[in-house]
Design a protein around this motif. Sequence first.
Motif, PDB file in Angstrom:
ATOM      1  N   HIS A 170       7.943  38.078  17.163  1.00 11.32           N
ATOM      2  CA  HIS A 170       8.226  36.651  17.019  1.00 11.32           C
ATOM      3  C   HIS A 170       8.007  35.946  18.352  1.00 11.32           C
ATOM      4  CE1 HIS A 170       9.932  36.933  12.973  1.00 11.32           C
ATOM      5  NE2 HIS A 170      10.356  38.114  13.365  1.00 11.32           N
ATOM      6  N   GLY A 171       7.903  34.647  18.315  1.00 10.68           N
ATOM      7  CA  GLY A 171       7.677  33.861  19.523  1.00 10.68           C
ATOM      8  C   GLY A 171       8.900  33.787  20.421  1.00 10.68           C
ATOM      9  N   PHE A 172       8.673  33.247  21.610  1.00 12.41           N
ATOM     10  CA  PHE A 172       9.732  33.107  22.610  1.00 12.41           C
ATOM     11  C   PHE A 172      10.906  32.300  22.072  1.00 12.41           C
ATOM     12  CE2 PHE A 172      11.637  30.553  26.005  1.00 12.41           C
ATOM     13  CZ  PHE A 172      12.158  31.558  26.791  1.00 12.41           C
ATOM     14  N   GLY A 173      10.629  31.204  21.368  1.00  9.72           N
ATOM     15  CA  GLY A 173      11.699  30.354  20.853  1.00  9.72           C
ATOM     16  C   GLY A 173      12.631  31.086  19.910  1.00  9.72           C
ATOM     17  N   VAL A 174      12.082  31.921  19.046  1.00 16.41           N
ATOM     18  CA  VAL A 174      12.903  32.706  18.109  1.00 16.41           C
ATOM     19  C   VAL A 174      13.765  33.695  18.881  1.00 16.41           C
ATOM     20  CG1 VAL A 174      12.828  34.429  16.249  1.00 16.41           C
ATOM     21  CG2 VAL A 174      11.323  32.418  16.168  1.00 16.41           C
ATOM     22  N   ARG A 175      13.164  34.381  19.838  1.00 18.23           N
ATOM     23  CA  ARG A 175      13.926  35.350  20.634  1.00 18.23           C
ATOM     24  C   ARG A 175      15.042  34.659  21.425  1.00 18.23           C
ATOM     25  NH1 ARG A 175       8.644  36.976  21.708  1.00 18.23           N
ATOM     26  NH2 ARG A 175       8.821  36.325  23.884  1.00 18.23           N
ATOM     27  N   LEU A 176      14.739  33.489  21.991  1.00 15.55           N
ATOM     28  CA  LEU A 176      15.733  32.761  22.777  1.00 15.55           C
ATOM     29  C   LEU A 176      16.876  32.264  21.885  1.00 15.55           C
ATOM     30  CD1 LEU A 176      16.669  31.646  25.471  1.00 15.55           C
ATOM     31  CD2 LEU A 176      15.205  29.661  25.077  1.00 15.55           C
ATOM     32  N   CYS A 177      16.556  31.702  20.723  1.00 15.53           N
ATOM     33  CA  CYS A 177      17.601  31.233  19.803  1.00 15.53           C
ATOM     34  C   CYS A 177      18.517  32.374  19.382  1.00 15.53           C
ATOM     35  CB  CYS A 177      16.985  30.593  18.565  1.00 15.53           C
ATOM     36  SG  CYS A 177      16.329  28.946  18.836  1.00 15.53           S
ATOM     37  N   ALA A 178      17.947  33.482  18.991  1.00 22.49           N
ATOM     38  CA  ALA A 178      18.755  34.622  18.546  1.00 22.49           C
ATOM     39  C   ALA A 178      19.652  35.134  19.671  1.00 22.49           C
ATOM     40  CB  ALA A 178      17.848  35.738  18.030  1.00 22.49           C
ATOM     41  N   THR A 179      19.113  35.207  20.880  1.00 23.10           N
ATOM     42  CA  THR A 179      19.897  35.679  22.019  1.00 23.10           C
ATOM     43  C   THR A 179      21.020  34.701  22.356  1.00 23.10           C
ATOM     44  OG1 THR A 179      17.955  36.809  22.908  1.00 23.10           O
ATOM     45  CG2 THR A 179      19.764  36.432  24.423  1.00 23.10           C
ATOM     46  N   GLU A 180      20.737  33.407  22.318  1.00 22.46           N
ATOM     47  CA  GLU A 180      21.777  32.402  22.589  1.00 22.46           C
ATOM     48  C   GLU A 180      22.892  32.476  21.551  1.00 22.46           C
ATOM     49  OE1 GLU A 180      22.494  30.288  25.021  1.00 22.46           O
ATOM     50  OE2 GLU A 180      20.795  30.981  26.199  1.00 22.46           O
ATOM     51  N   LEU A 181      22.542  32.658  20.290  1.00 25.24           N
ATOM     52  CA  LEU A 181      23.557  32.760  19.239  1.00 25.24           C
ATOM     53  C   LEU A 181      24.401  34.024  19.404  1.00 25.24           C
ATOM     54  CD1 LEU A 181      21.445  31.455  16.250  1.00 25.24           C
ATOM     55  CD2 LEU A 181      23.312  30.248  17.424  1.00 25.24           C
ATOM     56  N   LEU A 182      23.766  35.124  19.790  1.00 26.07           N
ATOM     57  CA  LEU A 182      24.493  36.360  20.061  1.00 26.07           C
ATOM     58  C   LEU A 182      25.457  36.159  21.232  1.00 26.07           C
ATOM     59  CD1 LEU A 182      24.915  39.436  19.644  1.00 26.07           C
ATOM     60  CD2 LEU A 182      23.040  39.762  21.275  1.00 26.07           C
ATOM     61  N   VAL A 238      28.134  41.786  14.468  1.00 31.65           N
ATOM     62  CA  VAL A 238      27.310  40.672  14.008  1.00 31.65           C
ATOM     63  C   VAL A 238      26.157  41.191  13.170  1.00 31.65           C
ATOM     64  CG1 VAL A 238      27.838  39.176  15.982  1.00 31.65           C
ATOM     65  CG2 VAL A 238      25.845  40.646  16.069  1.00 31.65           C
ATOM     66  N   THR A 239      25.634  40.309  12.351  1.00 32.85           N
ATOM     67  CA  THR A 239      24.409  40.585  11.608  1.00 32.85           C
ATOM     68  C   THR A 239      23.416  39.509  11.991  1.00 32.85           C
ATOM     69  OG1 THR A 239      25.639  41.536   9.763  1.00 32.85           O
ATOM     70  CG2 THR A 239      23.373  40.855   9.318  1.00 32.85           C
ATOM     71  N   VAL A 240      22.224  39.935  12.374  1.00 28.66           N
ATOM     72  CA  VAL A 240      21.147  39.017  12.730  1.00 28.66           C
ATOM     73  C   VAL A 240      20.090  39.121  11.643  1.00 28.66           C
ATOM     74  CG1 VAL A 240      19.372  38.441  14.427  1.00 28.66           C
ATOM     75  CG2 VAL A 240      21.573  39.354  15.189  1.00 28.66           C
ATOM     76  N   ARG A 241      19.713  37.968  11.090  1.00 28.41           N
ATOM     77  CA  ARG A 241      18.645  37.917  10.086  1.00 28.41           C
ATOM     78  C   ARG A 241      17.584  36.941  10.565  1.00 28.41           C
ATOM     79  NH1 ARG A 241      23.246  37.411   7.233  1.00 28.41           N
ATOM     80  NH2 ARG A 241      23.861  39.218   6.022  1.00 28.41           N
ATOM     81  N   SER A 261       4.675  29.528  10.175  1.00 30.63           N
ATOM     82  CA  SER A 261       5.485  28.685   9.310  1.00 30.63           C
ATOM     83  C   SER A 261       6.867  28.562   9.949  1.00 30.63           C
ATOM     84  CB  SER A 261       5.575  29.315   7.924  1.00 30.63           C
ATOM     85  OG  SER A 261       6.315  28.487   7.058  1.00 30.63           O
ATOM     86  N   HIS A 262       7.805  28.035   9.205  1.00 30.07           N
ATOM     87  CA  HIS A 262       9.172  27.946   9.694  1.00 30.07           C
ATOM     88  C   HIS A 262       9.789  29.333   9.766  1.00 30.07           C
ATOM     89  CE1 HIS A 262       9.251  23.614   9.495  1.00 30.07           C
ATOM     90  NE2 HIS A 262       8.697  23.678   8.288  1.00 30.07           N
ATOM     91  N   THR A 263      10.625  29.528  10.756  1.00 26.25           N
ATOM     92  CA  THR A 263      11.362  30.776  10.905  1.00 26.25           C
ATOM     93  C   THR A 263      12.839  30.448  10.855  1.00 26.25           C
ATOM     94  OG1 THR A 263       9.624  31.703  12.298  1.00 26.25           O
ATOM     95  CG2 THR A 263      11.778  32.754  12.409  1.00 26.25           C
ATOM     96  N   ARG A 264      13.584  31.234  10.111  1.00 23.06           N
ATOM     97  CA  ARG A 264      15.033  31.052  10.012  1.00 23.06           C
ATOM     98  C   ARG A 264      15.705  32.162  10.802  1.00 23.06           C
ATOM     99  NH1 ARG A 264      18.512  28.540   6.053  1.00 23.06           N
ATOM    100  NH2 ARG A 264      20.569  29.481   6.179  1.00 23.06           N
ATOM    101  N   VAL A 265      16.615  31.776  11.688  1.00 25.73           N
ATOM    102  CA  VAL A 265      17.390  32.726  12.488  1.00 25.73           C
ATOM    103  C   VAL A 265      18.854  32.543  12.120  1.00 25.73           C
ATOM    104  CG1 VAL A 265      18.072  33.428  14.812  1.00 25.73           C
ATOM    105  CG2 VAL A 265      15.743  32.599  14.405  1.00 25.73           C
TER     106      VAL A 265
END
Length: 99
Positions: free
Chosen positions: A25-37, A50-53, A60-64
């Motif tokens: 996945h792109g940088f933005g997806v990785r950053l969002c998931a890490t910030e939420l964690l 936690v569960t990460v999906r 297209s759109h990605t849901r984190v």
Amino acid sequence: MTPLELRLLATPKAAPELRRHLREHGFGVRLCATELLTNVIDHLGEGTPVTVRVTGAAHSHTRVEVTDPGAHAMPAILSATGMAESGRGLALVAQLATR
């Protein structure tokens, strides 16, 4: 891209592990998931399960989603002062999410 569901404990060591699982996945997806964690660690405590999906296509759109057992409060965006060491994570996620 293949949907991902990962169960882990919210610890600082889990952040690089999570980024490795999201390497396609792109940088933005990785950053969002890490910030939420990190938000779970800061507000519910280290070691919280936690569960990460992550779902969506490459162009297209990605849901984190990061879910935790803390149902007592929803995350809220704070107004961090210029010198504050924290309080910007959800604002960052919100900005990245609009992209």
